[in-house]
Enzyme design. Structure first.
Site, PDB file in Angstrom:
ATOM      1  N   GLU A 169     -13.245 -12.817  -4.857  1.00  0.00           N
ATOM      2  CA  GLU A 169     -12.004 -12.124  -5.849  1.00  0.00           C
ATOM      3  C   GLU A 169     -10.854 -12.631  -4.598  1.00  0.00           C
ATOM      4  OE1 GLU A 169     -14.024  -8.995  -3.836  1.00  0.00           O
ATOM      5  OE2 GLU A 169     -14.498 -10.816  -4.926  1.00  0.00           O
ATOM      6  N   GLU A 212     -15.535 -10.872   4.676  1.00  0.00           N
ATOM      7  CA  GLU A 212     -13.889 -10.436   3.311  1.00  0.00           C
ATOM      8  C   GLU A 212     -13.352 -11.395   2.981  1.00  0.00           C
ATOM      9  OE1 GLU A 212     -10.535  -7.533   3.221  1.00  0.00           O
ATOM     10  OE2 GLU A 212     -11.072  -9.331   5.086  1.00  0.00           O
ATOM     11  N   CYS A 252     -10.119  -1.395  15.019  1.00  0.00           N
ATOM     12  CA  CYS A 252     -10.241  -2.456  14.904  1.00  0.00           C
ATOM     13  C   CYS A 252      -9.858  -2.801  16.794  1.00  0.00           C
ATOM     14  CB  CYS A 252      -9.162  -3.601  14.607  1.00  0.00           C
ATOM     15  SG  CYS A 252      -9.025  -3.369  13.301  1.00  0.00           S
ATOM     16  N   GLU A 284       0.912  -1.437   0.083  1.00  0.00           N
ATOM     17  CA  GLU A 284       0.055  -0.149   0.124  1.00  0.00           C
ATOM     18  C   GLU A 284       0.526   1.178   0.024  1.00  0.00           C
ATOM     19  OE1 GLU A 284      -4.301   0.149   1.721  1.00  0.00           O
ATOM     20  OE2 GLU A 284      -2.420   0.610   3.447  1.00  0.00           O
ATOM     21  N   GLU A 324       2.142   2.041  -3.386  1.00  0.00           N
ATOM     22  CA  GLU A 324       1.359   2.382  -4.274  1.00  0.00           C
ATOM     23  C   GLU A 324       0.637   3.398  -4.088  1.00  0.00           C
ATOM     24  OE1 GLU A 324      -3.902   1.600  -5.360  1.00  0.00           O
ATOM     25  OE2 GLU A 324      -2.976   0.660  -3.595  1.00  0.00           O
ATOM     26  N   SER A 377      -7.356   1.941  -2.383  1.00  0.00           N
ATOM     27  CA  SER A 377      -6.015   1.007  -2.399  1.00  0.00           C
ATOM     28  C   SER A 377      -7.057  -0.369  -3.070  1.00  0.00           C
ATOM     29  CB  SER A 377      -5.093   1.131  -1.529  1.00  0.00           C
ATOM     30  OG  SER A 377      -4.165   0.110  -1.510  1.00  0.00           O
ATOM     31  N   CYS A 400      -7.569  -1.694   4.173  1.00  0.00           N
ATOM     32  CA  CYS A 400      -7.655  -2.655   5.362  1.00  0.00           C
ATOM     33  C   CYS A 400      -8.479  -3.248   6.138  1.00  0.00           C
ATOM     34  CB  CYS A 400      -6.588  -2.119   6.471  1.00  0.00           C
ATOM     35  SG  CYS A 400      -4.842  -1.695   5.788  1.00  0.00           S
ATOM     36  N   LYS A 438     -15.641  -8.989   8.721  1.00  0.00           N
ATOM     37  CA  LYS A 438     -13.782  -9.687   7.906  1.00  0.00           C
ATOM     38  C   LYS A 438     -14.350 -11.522   7.418  1.00  0.00           C
ATOM     39  CE  LYS A 438      -9.817  -7.558   8.259  1.00  0.00           C
ATOM     40  NZ  LYS A 438      -9.324  -7.407   7.394  1.00  0.00           N
TER      41      LYS A 438
END
Length: 579
Positions: free
Chosen positions: A374, A369, A511, A281, A284, A327, A307, A366
């Site tokens: 993908e 996710e 978090c 990241e 990038e 990102s 994230c 999560k």
């Protein structure tokens, strides 16, 4: 002004409610709907449950303590026979329409309804009659059992005011009233982004995480599978709360030992992948900044961190026109899974489909996710199972482990080595601070003096800081809580944002207050201690910059090549689409 509560004379400021005044005097008035939330100074104020009623001298009817401000000379009684009878009546009416399954409920022992009923001495329910029943709603992350909803509206406050998502609100009237979605859609098809803040504040078992402990146990007992585990940074400063440790205590060593005793073949650390995320990241970000400095108008700045899966889904559902600002780097959870399946599996001679990757996350998003298509290769997920901090605590208990007496141990190599930059990923501002440590040295080719960027830290909902990259000012934005994030998003859309990068964490505080963390009933002090625990862990690390992690350097040398290489793009980056 002076008020008297249960014969105690108190000095309170104007605007203070009876409930808060009583709390200051150590007088506990029971409540189900009222709840202070986080250090953001939000509070749930519907006055819906009426459990907190009190008797005010000179007033004919009972007053809800959470909705009644103190006045000069007010005299209040909190436990007269009239008050206690009213509270018991309300509680019995609630229980008369509530499933009688406390022993098997996910909130058993942690249920506010249960606790208040015990405190009120409820031993039988005098009212019998019809009960409501609703169809169970289960998404990848959250389970809604509206049979257990008491319409306290805590979830509505969390979803609408703190998060600005608007997935849950009061629906229907009278006996059939519940907290539901628009047009009674399933959560998956609603505005929900799986952040789990509704789960974190629900006083009953009406909202809970979608459990996956049984899948973990099945994998551990399958002799054909090699099972590895990765706990996230914020888990180590919250897990101990489940076993009587001081809030914010860093129990990483005991946790590693517990995971080995449970039977995981390799105990790694998501912190390793957090360092890897910074490399990808950060590269990038620097690439976009360098192009912008050269006058490239097509570059999408600010770069927004990716994230947090709840934040990513929020952008896909609520701001799809700005997806190019995200990102492309995957989250640490998913980067770890990709490296474990495509690098580590080969090193130990195991087929990727026989390597089961389990993550322990502070987050319920999560779970969603790791099921995104993908995030799989030929149908095989990079991360097979994600469980929450609370689920890990249950797993430890099921395996008869006395957590408090465990010795400490280290995480395994090669995917367990991490830096101080990685561990602060768990607190708001931590990702952007970790990125700044590496980006500064890569951009300037100079060694950073102090790695502690104090200007980035704190719990303000929106923060902006400028970092001097040796004469080049880099402007950074930080937001936690999605309603706060939307403020920055609106500025980007209006062309009024001159930031280079924005870090967003969906949950207030980051978090450390994820929807899968141990319950804390909105206690801001606990959140502050968890954050302090992560910063202390960072300070204790010998290496505090992600690019100096020797195992990360070895990974690039042996496998990936360079950050954002063709292979890195294939394995560690992703794409987004309107949902």
């Amino acid at each position: 002004m002076k008020v008297t509560i249960d014969n105690r004379v108190l000095e309170v400021e104007k605007g203070v409610t009876i409930l808060d005044a009583a709390a200051q005097a150590g007088i506990k008035i029971p409540t189900l709907c009222h709840m202070h939330m986080h250090e953001l100074n939000y509070a749930n104020k519907p006055g819906a449950c009426r459990i907190c009623v009190v008797e005010v001298e000179g007033r004919r009817n009972l007053a809800p303590a959470c909705k009644t401000d103190c006045t000069e000379g007010m005299v209040v009684y909190t436990h007269t026979p009239r008050v206690l009878n009213a509270r018991r009546t309300v509680m019995e009416l609630l229980l008369s329409n509530h499933p009688d399954e406390c022993l098997t409920c996910v909130k058993s022992g942690r249920c506010d309804l249960q606790s208040v009923a015990i405190d009120l001495g409820i031993r039988k329910v005098s009212y019998q009659g019809a009960t409501t029943h609703f169809e169970m709603d289960k998404s990848a992350s959250i389970v809604r059992n509206m049979d257990k909803c008491i319409s306290c509206r805590r979830c509505e406050t969390a979803c609408n005011e703190i998060q600005g998502v608007g997935a849950l609100s009061a629906t229907n009237r009278g006996f059939g009233a519940i907290m539901g979605t628009a047009f009674e859609k399933p959560l998956t098809d609603s505005e929900c982004v799986n952040c789990g803040q509704c789960v974190a504040v629900c006083p009953t078992g009406a909202l809970s995480e979608n459990p996956h402990i049984d899948e973990v146990i099945a994998a551990l007992n399958d002799p054909t599978k090699t099972v590895v585990v990765q706990p996230a940074p914020a888990v180590r400063v919250a897990l101990g709360q489940e076993f009587g440790c001081e809030p914010g205590a860093n129990v990483a060593g005991k946790m590693a030992t517990a995971l080995r005793q449970i039977g995981f073949d390799h105990v790694f650390d998501t912190d390793f992948a957090a360092d890897l995320t910074i490399m990808e990241e950060g590269t990038e970000l620097l690439g976009r900044i360098e192009k912008a400095l050269k006058g490239d108008k097509s570059v999408k700045l600010p770069l927004m961190t990716s994230c947090c899966p709840a934040w990513v889904l929020y952008m896909e559902k609520h701001n799809p026109d700005l997806l190019a600002h995200l990102s492309s780097a995957r989250s640490p959870q998913q980067m770890f899974g990709a490296i474990a399946k495509n690098y580590f599996a080969k090193k130990i001679g195991v087929d990727r489909k026989d390597l089961i990757v389990v993550s322990v996350m502070p987050c319920v998003a999560k779970k969603y996710e790791c099921k995104r298509p993908e995030m799989s290769t030929n149908g095989d997920p990079d991360v097979n199972i994600s469980i929450t901090t609370r689920e890990l605590a249950r797993l430890i208990r099921q395996y008869n482990i006395d957590f408090a007496k465990l010795p400490e141990s280290e995480f395994d190599s090669p995917l367990g080595e991490s830096t101080g930059a990685a561990v602060i990923f768990g607190v708001t501002g931590g990702v952007i601070e970790a990125a700044a440590r590496t980006a500064y040295e890569v951009f300037t080719k100079k060694t950073l003096g102090s790695v502690d960027f104090q200007a980035i830290r704190g719990f303000d909902g929106v923060r902006v800081a400028t970092i001097d990259f040796n004469g080049t000012p880099i402007k950074l934005g930080i937001a936690h809580g999605l309603a706060n994030a939307q403020k920055l998003v609106d500025l980007v859309r209006e062309g009024k944002c001159d930031l280079h990068a924005i870090e967003v964490m969906a949950c207030p505080g980051g978090c450390i207050d994820g929807g899968g963390q141990p319950f804390h009933r909105g206690n801001g002090e606990i959140l502050a201690k968890r954050g302090a625990g992560l910063y202390a862990a960072d300070a204790d690390k010998k290496i505090r910059k992600s690019h100096e992690n020797p195992d990360i350097q070895k990974l690039y040398k042996e496998f990936l090549g360079t950050p954002c290489s063709e292979l890195s793009e294939q394995l560690l980056h992703t794409h987004y689409s309107k949902k």
